[in-house]
Design a protein around this motif. Structure first.
Motif, PDB file in Angstrom:
ATOM      1  N   SER A  17      75.637  62.809  38.852  1.00  0.00           N
ATOM      2  CA  SER A  17      74.569  61.805  38.795  1.00  0.00           C
ATOM      3  C   SER A  17      73.550  62.162  37.720  1.00  0.00           C
ATOM      4  N   ARG A  19      69.526  60.435  36.329  1.00  0.00           N
ATOM      5  CA  ARG A  19      68.530  59.386  36.420  1.00  0.00           C
ATOM      6  C   ARG A  19      67.832  59.254  35.073  1.00  0.00           C
ATOM      7  N   SER A  21      65.017  57.431  32.619  1.00  0.00           N
ATOM      8  CA  SER A  21      63.688  56.832  32.713  1.00  0.00           C
ATOM      9  C   SER A  21      63.409  56.027  31.459  1.00  0.00           C
ATOM     10  N   PHE A  68      75.227  52.274  40.070  1.00  0.00           N
ATOM     11  CA  PHE A  68      73.955  52.350  39.338  1.00  0.00           C
ATOM     12  C   PHE A  68      72.909  51.502  40.054  1.00  0.00           C
ATOM     13  N   TYR A  80      63.515  53.032  36.115  1.00  0.00           N
ATOM     14  CA  TYR A  80      64.554  54.048  36.239  1.00  0.00           C
ATOM     15  C   TYR A  80      65.942  53.415  36.320  1.00  0.00           C
ATOM     16  N   GLN A  82      69.207  54.890  38.010  1.00  0.00           N
ATOM     17  CA  GLN A  82      69.904  55.938  38.763  1.00  0.00           C
ATOM     18  C   GLN A  82      71.398  55.706  38.632  1.00  0.00           C
ATOM     19  N   ASN A  84      75.056  57.121  39.656  1.00  0.00           N
ATOM     20  CA  ASN A  84      75.848  57.978  40.538  1.00  0.00           C
ATOM     21  C   ASN A  84      77.333  57.779  40.275  1.00  0.00           C
TER      22      ASN A  84
END
Length: 123
Positions: A17, A19, A21, A68, A80, A82, A84
């Motif tokens: 994963s 993340r 920004s 996502f 963000y 994220q 995964n």
């Protein structure tokens, strides 16, 4: 013009994963929408997902649905992404962009872009 700065990219193994920004130099993200895009080597830029920060309504490309998620932190002027269950085919430069009105995943309606952050997923 509001500046957008992506961060959080890096190298990760498949299944991992990250993340990302997208931070704006000033808060204008409540208007219009914010999109995430990517460009893989030798491929066209493609839309990953987008969100309307004003109401949180998000939408994703089929190839990231369920993996996502886009979220907004208005206090930090940040959106963000994220990611995964990453796959090698997710390897790309990821960009965030803003559009003044309604938007989908077509890059043409976005008029302000960040410089991107590299994501590399190894098998």
């Amino acid at each position: 013009q509001v500046q957008l700065l992506e961060s959080g990219g890096g190298s990760v193994q498949a299944g991992g994963s990250l993340r990302l920004s997208c931070t704006a130099s000033e808060w204008t993200l409540n208007r219009g929408c914010v999109g995430w895009f990517r460009r893989a080597p030798g491929k066209e830029r493609e839309g990953v997902g987008r969100i309307y920060p004003g109401n949180g309504y998000d939408y994703y490309a089929d190839f990231v649905k369920g993996r996502f998620t886009i979220s907004v932190d208005k206090d930090k002027n940040t959106v963000y992404l994220q990611m995964n269950s990453l796959k090698p085919e997710d390897t790309a430069i990821y960009y965030c962009a803003t559009a003044p009105g309604q938007c989908g995943l077509s890059p043409s309606v976005y008029n302000n872009w960040g410089r991107g952050t590299q994501v590399t997923v190894s098998s």
